[in-house]
Design a protein around this motif. Structure first.
Motif, PDB file in Angstrom:
ATOM      1  N   VAL A 630      75.356  -3.814 -62.241  1.00 19.81           N
ATOM      2  CA  VAL A 630      76.190  -2.633 -62.474  1.00 19.81           C
ATOM      3  C   VAL A 630      75.299  -1.630 -63.188  1.00 19.81           C
ATOM      4  CG1 VAL A 630      78.265  -1.701 -63.522  1.00 19.81           C
ATOM      5  CG2 VAL A 630      78.268  -4.043 -62.658  1.00 19.81           C
ATOM      6  N   SER A 631      74.938  -0.591 -62.498  1.00 21.69           N
ATOM      7  CA  SER A 631      73.846   0.289 -62.896  1.00 21.69           C
ATOM      8  C   SER A 631      72.678  -0.610 -63.320  1.00 21.69           C
ATOM      9  CB  SER A 631      74.292   1.340 -63.911  1.00 21.69           C
ATOM     10  OG  SER A 631      74.779   0.763 -65.108  1.00 21.69           O
ATOM     11  N   PHE A 710      88.871  16.934 -62.330  1.00 19.03           N
ATOM     12  CA  PHE A 710      88.963  15.582 -61.779  1.00 19.03           C
ATOM     13  C   PHE A 710      88.476  14.556 -62.793  1.00 19.03           C
ATOM     14  CE2 PHE A 710      88.241  18.343 -58.010  1.00 19.03           C
ATOM     15  CZ  PHE A 710      89.509  18.205 -57.467  1.00 19.03           C
ATOM     16  N   THR A 730      82.804   4.160 -69.608  1.00 23.38           N
ATOM     17  CA  THR A 730      82.535   3.165 -68.570  1.00 23.38           C
ATOM     18  C   THR A 730      81.060   2.763 -68.652  1.00 23.38           C
ATOM     19  OG1 THR A 730      81.957   4.866 -66.972  1.00 23.38           O
ATOM     20  CG2 THR A 730      84.256   4.176 -67.018  1.00 23.38           C
ATOM     21  N   THR A 731      80.738   1.628 -68.060  1.00 21.29           N
ATOM     22  CA  THR A 731      79.356   1.135 -68.095  1.00 21.29           C
ATOM     23  C   THR A 731      78.413   2.108 -67.387  1.00 21.29           C
ATOM     24  OG1 THR A 731      80.076  -1.143 -68.166  1.00 21.29           O
ATOM     25  CG2 THR A 731      77.856  -0.751 -67.329  1.00 21.29           C
ATOM     26  N   GLY A 732      78.764   2.468 -66.169  1.00 17.38           N
ATOM     27  CA  GLY A 732      77.881   3.335 -65.392  1.00 17.38           C
ATOM     28  C   GLY A 732      77.896   4.755 -65.890  1.00 17.38           C
ATOM     29  N   GLY A 733      78.981   5.164 -66.537  1.00 18.06           N
ATOM     30  CA  GLY A 733      79.120   6.568 -66.910  1.00 18.06           C
ATOM     31  C   GLY A 733      78.502   6.926 -68.247  1.00 18.06           C
ATOM     32  N   ILE A 863      90.129   1.779 -62.414  1.00 23.58           N
ATOM     33  CA  ILE A 863      88.699   1.724 -62.717  1.00 23.58           C
ATOM     34  C   ILE A 863      88.111   3.024 -62.175  1.00 23.58           C
ATOM     35  CG2 ILE A 863      86.511   0.677 -62.081  1.00 23.58           C
ATOM     36  CD1 ILE A 863      87.723  -1.996 -62.427  1.00 23.58           C
ATOM     37  N   VAL A 864      87.581   3.811 -63.112  1.00 25.42           N
ATOM     38  CA  VAL A 864      86.996   5.087 -62.694  1.00 25.42           C
ATOM     39  C   VAL A 864      85.792   4.792 -61.804  1.00 25.42           C
ATOM     40  CG1 VAL A 864      85.794   7.148 -63.515  1.00 25.42           C
ATOM     41  CG2 VAL A 864      87.800   6.318 -64.729  1.00 25.42           C
ATOM     42  N   GLY A 865      85.728   5.440 -60.662  1.00 26.37           N
ATOM     43  CA  GLY A 865      84.622   5.194 -59.742  1.00 26.37           C
ATOM     44  C   GLY A 865      85.008   4.235 -58.632  1.00 26.37           C
ATOM     45  N   GLN A 866      86.102   3.493 -58.843  1.00 23.46           N
ATOM     46  CA  GLN A 866      86.584   2.633 -57.761  1.00 23.46           C
ATOM     47  C   GLN A 866      87.946   3.138 -57.276  1.00 23.46           C
ATOM     48  OE1 GLN A 866      86.322  -1.599 -58.270  1.00 23.46           O
ATOM     49  NE2 GLN A 866      87.887  -2.009 -56.746  1.00 23.46           N
ATOM     50  N   THR A 868      89.236   5.899 -58.566  1.00 25.68           N
ATOM     51  CA  THR A 868      89.068   7.350 -58.499  1.00 25.68           C
ATOM     52  C   THR A 868      87.698   7.607 -57.900  1.00 25.68           C
ATOM     53  OG1 THR A 868      87.896   7.638 -60.580  1.00 25.68           O
ATOM     54  CG2 THR A 868      90.301   7.516 -60.686  1.00 25.68           C
ATOM     55  N   ASP A 869      87.517   8.767 -57.316  1.00 17.85           N
ATOM     56  CA  ASP A 869      86.237   9.052 -56.679  1.00 17.85           C
ATOM     57  C   ASP A 869      85.802  10.489 -56.894  1.00 17.85           C
ATOM     58  OD1 ASP A 869      87.918  10.478 -55.118  1.00 17.85           O
ATOM     59  OD2 ASP A 869      87.596   9.321 -53.285  1.00 17.85           O
ATOM     60  N   GLY A 870      86.236  11.083 -57.971  1.00 16.98           N
ATOM     61  CA  GLY A 870      85.817  12.465 -58.218  1.00 16.98           C
ATOM     62  C   GLY A 870      86.734  13.468 -57.545  1.00 16.98           C
ATOM     63  N   THR A 871      87.813  12.987 -56.881  1.00 15.65           N
ATOM     64  CA  THR A 871      88.763  13.911 -56.263  1.00 15.65           C
ATOM     65  C   THR A 871      90.167  13.689 -56.819  1.00 15.65           C
ATOM     66  OG1 THR A 871      89.422  12.454 -54.463  1.00 15.65           O
ATOM     67  CG2 THR A 871      87.441  13.755 -54.107  1.00 15.65           C
TER      68      THR A 871
ATOM     69  N   HIS B 126      79.459  -2.097 -55.622  1.00 21.12           N
ATOM     70  CA  HIS B 126      80.007  -0.755 -55.475  1.00 21.12           C
ATOM     71  C   HIS B 126      79.498  -0.075 -54.207  1.00 21.12           C
ATOM     72  CE1 HIS B 126      81.721   3.029 -56.681  1.00 21.12           C
ATOM     73  NE2 HIS B 126      80.557   3.620 -56.523  1.00 21.12           N
ATOM     74  N   ARG B 133      84.153   1.843 -47.018  1.00 21.14           N
ATOM     75  CA  ARG B 133      85.105   2.953 -46.957  1.00 21.14           C
ATOM     76  C   ARG B 133      84.649   3.976 -45.916  1.00 21.14           C
ATOM     77  NH1 ARG B 133      86.483   7.287 -51.772  1.00 21.14           N
ATOM     78  NH2 ARG B 133      88.005   8.472 -50.569  1.00 21.14           N
ATOM     79  N   TYR B 168      67.082  -4.981 -56.771  1.00 21.26           N
ATOM     80  CA  TYR B 168      68.373  -4.644 -56.164  1.00 21.26           C
ATOM     81  C   TYR B 168      68.372  -5.150 -54.712  1.00 21.26           C
ATOM     82  CZ  TYR B 168      69.019  -1.545 -60.170  1.00 21.26           C
ATOM     83  OH  TYR B 168      69.136  -1.037 -61.446  1.00 21.26           O
ATOM     84  N   ASP B 408      84.532  16.801 -51.212  1.00 25.48           N
ATOM     85  CA  ASP B 408      83.529  16.272 -52.124  1.00 25.48           C
ATOM     86  C   ASP B 408      82.822  15.051 -51.552  1.00 25.48           C
ATOM     87  OD1 ASP B 408      81.938  15.586 -54.199  1.00 25.48           O
ATOM     88  OD2 ASP B 408      83.471  15.892 -55.732  1.00 25.48           O
ATOM     89  N   ALA B 411      81.706  12.392 -53.836  1.00 24.78           N
ATOM     90  CA  ALA B 411      82.786  11.609 -54.415  1.00 24.78           C
ATOM     91  C   ALA B 411      82.598  10.114 -54.262  1.00 24.78           C
ATOM     92  CB  ALA B 411      84.103  12.021 -53.773  1.00 24.78           C
ATOM     93  N   ALA B 414      80.514   8.074 -56.539  1.00 25.95           N
ATOM     94  CA  ALA B 414      80.812   8.085 -57.965  1.00 25.95           C
ATOM     95  C   ALA B 414      80.420   6.762 -58.607  1.00 25.95           C
ATOM     96  CB  ALA B 414      82.303   8.335 -58.191  1.00 25.95           C
ATOM     97  N   VAL B 415      80.065   6.831 -59.874  1.00 30.87           N
ATOM     98  CA  VAL B 415      79.581   5.618 -60.533  1.00 30.87           C
ATOM     99  C   VAL B 415      80.702   4.622 -60.768  1.00 30.87           C
ATOM    100  CG1 VAL B 415      77.571   6.557 -61.658  1.00 30.87           C
ATOM    101  CG2 VAL B 415      79.822   6.845 -62.702  1.00 30.87           C
ATOM    102  N   ALA B 416      80.314   3.384 -60.882  1.00 29.17           N
ATOM    103  CA  ALA B 416      81.300   2.308 -60.994  1.00 29.17           C
ATOM    104  C   ALA B 416      81.538   1.914 -62.429  1.00 29.17           C
ATOM    105  CB  ALA B 416      80.810   1.101 -60.219  1.00 29.17           C
ATOM    106  N   HIS B 417      82.749   1.359 -62.660  1.00 29.19           N
ATOM    107  CA  HIS B 417      83.163   0.759 -63.926  1.00 29.19           C
ATOM    108  C   HIS B 417      82.065   0.845 -64.978  1.00 29.19           C
ATOM    109  CE1 HIS B 417      82.661  -2.293 -60.632  1.00 29.19           C
ATOM    110  NE2 HIS B 417      81.618  -2.585 -61.343  1.00 29.19           N
TER     111      HIS B 417
END
Lengths: 1000, 417
Positions: A630-631, A710, A730-733, A863-866, A868-871, B126, B133, B168, B408, B411, B414-417
């Motif tokens: 994860v990142s 958003f 969040t971890t990635g954010g 979960i932000v990023g899953q 939600t997707d920025g929209t 992710h 998707r 990775y 977008d 979009a 976007a980064v994950a958890h």
């Protein structure tokens, strides 16, 4: 062993050490100090390669890195490296070289049929054909073109070598160690300035190593080089880097150097890197890159045995190799005459010196006559004969009318040519300086400096040994003073001889041959001829960039260093415009081709990207946990027991947490300490939620938007004191949130008195979740009353864990009673091992990210990023409650008010239940109203999360669906290749809708 | 226009290629045009071509500050694909894919469109979710895209390293078989030649210095280095400099320009059969017909109009290439260059009318403009000719940044958890 073209004596090779090497399997001998090119020439081998397009036989043209023809593959350790220049490869014992771009052999190459068909293959021919029938392009034409193109064969096995990286700072970086560069380095070094001197060759000295007709301070130039290098080596403030190419000049005097460490060694120490990247930040740069000789463009100027005059002289004087027994010299300038004289002095028959100029200098003619060399002035070469080696040349006499009259034929086995000299302005051009056309020199020269650099010597068309030394000293002194303010009294050496003379010509030479039938090459490697350049101009390509791209001139591995000036002159003549109107293409890095491995350095395997591990990592490894990336973090994904697959493990973990207690490593979540009198005001502006009234000791869920409105991040924020907040992300954010906060703080709200500190790696965090969480942690916690009344949901307090300070949060991402214990990272292992050991005894379980995902999905937490997707806006996500309605402002507030964000028909966050409880939807699957949607149907939304829920004993899913909040109870479809899956729209909370489990 | 063919090539061989005509003229500008296009990159030239060929508007000039095809058209990594997430984007890029199929034949110029397949790698859970998707969305939209396991990806692209011991590891890939590459210069030249033959004037080395509007605010013409040129309509297609040109008409655009770097290796014999992209570790690679490995990097972090970037970006890209293809570590970089990419807040282009009557804009293609060239020109020509957008580009308005109706494409990344 026989090396028939080796001189009796002289040269800088070690005649005492004989080396054996092979070329295309045939065994040859050379000496230490040879390059592959000089050793092949010593054995009389000129034919070394085939050209790109016409597969014409080609010989060694130059003695430097600009070599376009003598590209070979080198076998080593079971694989080969393609496209290496024989002129740069230092000979070692056992070297195995192979020729390229030929089949089946160098001597007989079926590709040479292209040469016969060449009337069909003018510049850009491929744009005009291969269009019919259409299907043939992919299937027939392109595969044929591809297999014919390319030079060497690519390596096939992973590279076993290592590469190193070195950062360095210096006052003065000198690129090039010819006379100017050595003088500059010495002058700068004597002031005490920190100097780096690099040169692409194995030995410092440049042209001085092949000089026969000069002295410095009364000494042989090579001795002067030896003494100067010895002096520089003895100085602590000097770094000498031979075999090191300054290949890239970047912004702010950042120069990249490629040092070749082991390629020249027969048995390199396996501990040494193959190459080393030097990334140098220099206060001042002195470019002493010299000049290279220009080929003459005459018909059939590409046969093996045809070579640049200075290369012929270098092979003779530096390597002790005669390039032929009967040598013709064709020139437009004085320097090539010296090559003829040196050859004659070594007993080589110089059959003639052919000079384009009507009246070459009298003194040269006198020297030639004294040696009995025939001189033809006002004369050009108009063609050559000999398939795999030049046999004879056709001469033409220039008439006053501009016509050329036949001047007979002359036998030779080598032809040395010189069209004059081209200053090497590549590095200057890379520094983003604009070159200036100097008509009197027939060259582009460095113009105004845009970075802290200066060119010296031949790279700015200062020629002649004495002039180059003086210019070099002055450049070195000036650079050192500019960089360090230091000066010193330098004793200049003075030179005798080594005059540059005059002359030079650009473009194609006139001839009396049928212009449409002969080929006069401008770019050797890419087989671009003078008539190709003219054709491009005729077809409307009037910019040098168009000409380059259409004909491919200047796009070969020498990047136009040999060809650009001739091509430009031909284009300019054809267009009848001055060269300045045609333009010069930009020089780009790298100066010479540079190994990928050098750039990649140690970045392989685990070193490719930082691996971030939490305190539980080793324990997880030992207990068979599986990780996910994860990142940059390695996070425990799930903990399978023997015989369990992922599904079984996750199901067990979920059930255990719901029924008992689970332990989860939450350390990877970003943490930011927000401190200062305005901390609450700052968070008030950043996050959608209100913060000012949050009491110390309490927590709140925070939602972060971008300015478009958003959702971009979320996390729990605890208030520790009036002026201190513990923010989680969040971890990635994490990096982005901190950067965004700093951005706003520094650019928009500089009035706020707030400090931000990333504390992600300062804390280890253990999340303990489940109905038995309180009783589980109680024995370890001191100083905090854990009772529900004293420490309700969404609280934070400071106390100790096993005697070490901790910040304890009562929060939950599972819907169960939950605590998150933060201790200093140094106690992380202790905390994890204490808790993990204990939890197994108590019938609890450690759990990973997958279980965390399932449990939170059962509760409908995003979960932000899953999900939600920025929209997705907070309203879309059903989180309007998180927006402080009375707040004056927050990031994204205006964005949220835009018409489309408040319009009907937005996609909203909902739950989905498949009609068949066993079917688990695929994440990312689309949702439609129709059971069998036609292709092109716009989706109503998509599945964002989908799991098997142990608690519900069925599958659940979360989704984003158009107007979803109003569609609860409706049936929609998830069309899959195997058929549509009917689903019912539900609310997002599947488990414990009342939240009873949280408040216990 | 004399048609190109093998026969014509053979015929000209007999006259030593002395009789080939110009591919395009170098005319002086006329006093007035129906349409002036600002910017002779691929998109601008395609627009002019389709104005003339599909809408009968031939009194058109394309005005170019430098030389045609000299901006991003001639600096990109030539990748063509259409597997975008949103219906709007997929429709636009798929429209282009449709036009790519016959472009060589239509223009009678071999643009070397090669459907070698574009493989987009997934390295994390992710990434897999995101790729899936896209595939589901593309299937519904009628856009080709399919999922491959790591082993299938290796079958498709044998040089690919699918070992599990790398930082990775490859967890799978999305493949669009109709994706591939094309010869970038030829696209600009083919459209230039085609447009020129239909009467379009391509005016190079002529910077636009101003835009004139009449008292109603409508477009009247453009000031250029070669004097004032009257125009009924003006279409601005100037990539990173679009905001500068539009500012002359008083229109502000939400564009940011970043350096984007690319590089090629020395040419080698065929070593790489397709296009591979990895968004997670920032690497794009294919092999050109000439044999060079063509490699793209991520954008530099800071806005700039400099067509050069930092070495650390190059390092990072080559790190990624060598990780995925360790046998290429011994290959060598021949040339490294930069372009300027103009990006919008939602990473989708603007193809739109503007608040100024008679002024149209086509920009914001970011890192992905080349692949759209034919489709972009085609619908932009429609927009200019009809004074209203084609249904395909109707969503790509300037207005969307005001209303929030974004498209977008960043979009799903976007980064994950």
């Amino acid at each position: 062993m026989s090396q028939p073209f080796r001189t009796e004596k002289g040269g800088r090779i070690d005649r005492g050490e004989e080396l054996t090497f092979t070329f295309d399997g045939e065994e040859f001998h050379g000496h230490k100090g040879d390059t592959l090119a000089s050793a092949l020439l010593a054995n009389g081998v000129h034919l070394v390669g085939r050209s790109f397009k016409y597969h014409r036989p080609r010989g060694i043209l130059s003695s430097g890195s600009e070599e376009p023809n003598a590209l070979v593959g080198i076998y080593r350790n079971g694989d080969q490296t393609p496209n290496l220049r024989a002129t740069q490869i230092e000979l070692y014992d056992g070297l195995e070289a192979i020729s390229q771009n030929r089949f089946p052999s160098l001597g007989f190459d079926v590709g040479a049929v292209n040469d016969l068909l060449s009337p069909l293959f003018p510049a850009g021919f491929y744009y005009k054909t291969f269009m019919w029938p259409k299907s043939f392009w992919d299937r027939v034409y392109e595969p044929i073109i591809r297999s014919a193109a390319g030079l060497g064969k690519p390596p096939r096995t992973p590279d076993q070598d290592t590469y190193a990286n070195q950062f360095a700072h210096c006052d003065v970086l000198v690129a090039g160690s010819g006379p100017s560069g050595l003088a500059a380095a010495l002058a700068a070094a004597e002031t005490g300035a920190r100097v780096i001197l690099c040169d692409e060759q194995a030995e410092c000295g440049g042209s001085l190593l092949s000089e026969s007709n000069a002295s410095i301070d009364g000494k042989d130039p090579a001795n002067w080089v030896h003494e100067t290098v010895a002096r520089l080596s003895s100085m602590e403030n000097v770094t000498l880097l031979p075999r090191t190419t300054a290949f890239g000049y970047f912004a702010h005097n950042f120069v990249a150097l490629a040092e070749r460490v082991t390629d020249h060694l027969a048995e390199p120490d396996s501990k040494l890197p193959r190459e080393r990247l030097w990334q140098v930040r220099a206060k001042e740069v002195v470019i002493a890159a010299g000049a290279i000789e220009r080929p003459m463009v005459f018909p059939e100027n590409d046969r093996p045995g045809i070579m640049l005059a200075d290369a012929g002289r270098t092979y003779l004087n530096r390597y002790g190799v005669k390039v032929g027994h009967k040598v013709l010299v064709a020139t437009a300038c004085d320097t090539a005459w010296q090559a003829a004289f040196d050859l004659a002095d070594h007993g080589v028959e110089v059959v003639a010196i052919v000079d384009v100029r009507e009246t070459p200098p009298d003194n040269l003619i006198a020297i030639a006559e004294a040696r009995g060399i025939r001189v033809e002035a006002g004369c050009v070469v108009t063609g050559t004969l000999g398939r795999k080696r030049i046999k004879s040349a056709l001469l033409g006499r220039l008439m006053t009318s501009g016509q050329v009259a036949s001047g007979g034929q002359i036998d030779c086995d080598a032809l040395l040519m010189s069209g004059g000299w081209t200053p090497t302005v590549s590095l200057y051009s890379q520094s983003r300086g604009k070159v200036v056309w100097a008509p009197e020199k027939g060259a582009f020269l460095p113009g105004i400096s845009v970075q802290k650099e200066r060119s010296t010597g031949a790279s700015k068309a200062v020629y002649g040994l004495q002039a180059c030394l003086e210019d070099g000293y002055a450049a070195g002194e000036a650079a050192a003073t500019a960089a360090s303010g230091k000066t010193a009294t330098i004793t200049y050496s003075s030179a005798y001889g080594g005059e540059a003379g005059s002359g030079g010509i650009l473009g194609a030479l006139p001839h009396d041959r049928n212009a449409s039938r002969v080929k006069a090459f401008v770019d050797y490697q890419n087989d671009v001829t003078a008539k190709d350049v003219k054709l491009a101009v005729r077809e409307g390509m009037h910019s040098i960039e168009h000409i380059k791209r259409y004909t491919t001139t200047g796009m070969a591995t020498d990047q136009g260093r040999l060809s650009n000036m001739n091509a430009l002159e031909i284009a300019s003549g054809t267009l009848d415009k001055p060269v300045t109107d045609v333009g010069l293409t930009t020089f780009r890095q790298p100066y010479t081709p540079t190994t990928f491995g050098l750039f990649a350095g140690i970045s392989r395997g685990d070193f490719f990207d930082a691996v971030r591990k939490t305190a539980s990592h080793e324990w997880v490894v030992q207990h068979g946990g599986v990780f996910e990336d994860v990142s940059q973090w390695k996070r425990a994904w799930y903990f399978p027991k023997p015989g369990e697959d992922m599904h079984a493990a996750v199901e067990r973990e979920c059930r255990t947490v719901r029924e008992s207690v689970g332990l989860f490593d939450a350390s990877t979540l970003g943490k930011i300490e927000v401190v200062g009198p305005d901390a609450a005001e700052f968070l008030e502006r950043m996050y959608t939620n209100p913060w000012k009234k949050l009491a110390p000791g309490r927590c709140r869920y925070g939602l972060l938007l971008n300015d478009a409105g958003f959702i971009v991040d979320d996390g729990v924020i605890g208030r520790l004191a009036e002026d201190r907040f513990h923010v989680t992300t969040t971890t990635g954010g994490a990096p982005n949130v901190l950067a965004t906060m700093e951005d706003y703080l520094q650019t928009e709200w500089s009035d706020l008195n707030v400090w931000l500190t990333s504390t992600t790696e300062q804390y280890s965090v253990a999340a303990v979740q489940g109905p038995k969480a309180r009783e589980f942690i109680a024995p370890f916690i001191e100083g905090i009353d854990l009772s529900a009344d004293a420490f309700p949901h969404m609280s934070v307090k400071e106390g100790t864990f096993c005697g070490v300070p901790c910040r304890l949060f009562r929060i939950s991402f599972t819907g169960e009673l939950g605590f998150e214990i933060n201790v200093s990272r140094r106690y992380g292992e202790m905390m994890w091992e204490t808790l993990a050991t204990e939890i197994e005894k108590r019938g609890g379980t450690p759990y990973g990210t997958e279980t965390m995902h399932v449990l939170r999905a059962e509760k409908g937490y995003i979960i932000v990023g899953q999900d939600t997707d920025g929209t997705v806006t907070p309203y879309d996500a059903g989180m309007g409650w998180a927006i402080g309605k009375k707040k004056f402002d927050f990031v994204g507030k205006r964005g949220l008010a835009r018409t489309d964000l408040v319009a009907d028909g937005r996609k909203q966050f909902v739950g989905l239940l498949t009609k068949d409880p066993k079917i688990r939807l695929e994440e990312g699957a689309q949702i439609t109203t129709s059971e069998n949607p036609a292709t092109g149907t716009a989706a109503e939304g998509h599945v964002t999360s989908s799991y098997y829920s142990a608690a519900l004993e069925r599958t659940i899913a979360l989704a984003i669906v158009k107007n979803g909040h109003a569609r609860e109870g409706q049936t929609l479809y998830v069309p899959m290749p195997e058929g549509s899956i009917p689903v019912e729209v539900t609310g997002t909370v599947f488990y414990d809708k009342e939240g009873a489990q949280l408040n216990v | 226009m004399k048609r190109y063919s093998f026969l014509e090539l053979a015929k000209n061989a007999f006259s030593a290629h002395q009789n080939w005509g110009r591919q395009w003229r170098s005319p002086e500008p006329k006093a007035e045009y129906d349409v002036v296009i600002v910017g002779a990159g691929g998109h601008g030239l395609a627009t002019a071509y389709y104005l003339a060929s599909e809408h009968g508007i031939r009194n058109v000039a394309v005005i170019e500050k430098g030389w045609l095809g000299g901006g991003n058209t001639g600096r990109n990594t030539t990748i063509v694909r259409s597997n975008y997430l949103w219906e709007e984007s997929a429709a636009l890029y798929n429209h282009a894919i449709g036009l790519w199929q016959n472009l060589s034949q239509e223009l009678n110029y071999n643009v070397m469109y090669s459907a070698r397949g574009v493989l987009m790698l997934a390295h994390t859970v992710h990434d897999v979710q995101s790729a899936q998707r896209h595939i589901h969305a593309n299937r519904l939209a009628g856009v080709q895209n399919e999922w491959l396991t790591p082993e299938q990806a290796k079958d498709y692209c044998p040089p690919l390293n699918i070992e599990k011991n790398i930082r990775y590891p490859v967890m799978g890939a999305a493949l669009q078989r109709v994706g591939g590459t094309a010869r970038h210069d030829a696209v600009a030249w083919g459209y230039a030649r085609g447009a020129d033959a239909l009467g379009v004037d391509i005016i190079q080395n002529c910077a636009v210095t101003g835009i004139r509007r009449n008292q109603n605010g409508s477009i009247e013409g453009v000031e250029t280095a070669k004097g004032y040129i009257k125009a009924k309509k003006v279409g601005v297609v100037a990539a990173g400099h679009t905001s500068v040109v539009m500012d002359m008409a008083g229109v502000r655009l939400p564009l940011e320009s970043f350096p984007l770097q690319a590089l090629v290796s020395e040419p080698v014999k065929p070593a790489f059969p397709c296009v591979v992209m990895s968004n997670t570790i920032h690497a794009y690679i294919s092999q050109s017909d000439k044999g060079e490995l063509v490699i793209g990097a991520g954008t530099d972090q800071f806005v700039s109009y400099s067509q050069a970037g930092g070495i650390h970006i190059t390092n990072h890209t080559i790190d990624a290439i060598c990780e995925l293809f360790p046998q290429f570590r011994r290959m060598r970089m021949l040339r490294n260059w930069g372009g300027i990419v103009d990006t919008t807040p939602d990473r989708s282009p603007i193809l739109s009318k503007t608040p100024v009557p008679g002024l149209f804009v086509n920009c914001g293609w970011g890192t992905g403009g080349f692949k759209a060239t034919p489709g972009s020109g085609h619908v932009f020509a429609h927009t200019i000719a009809k004074d209203e957008p084609h249904p395909i580009n109707a969503p790509f308005t300037i207005d969307r940044f005001r209303t929030g109706r974004l498209i977008d494409e960043a979009a799903a990344a976007a980064v994950a958890h």
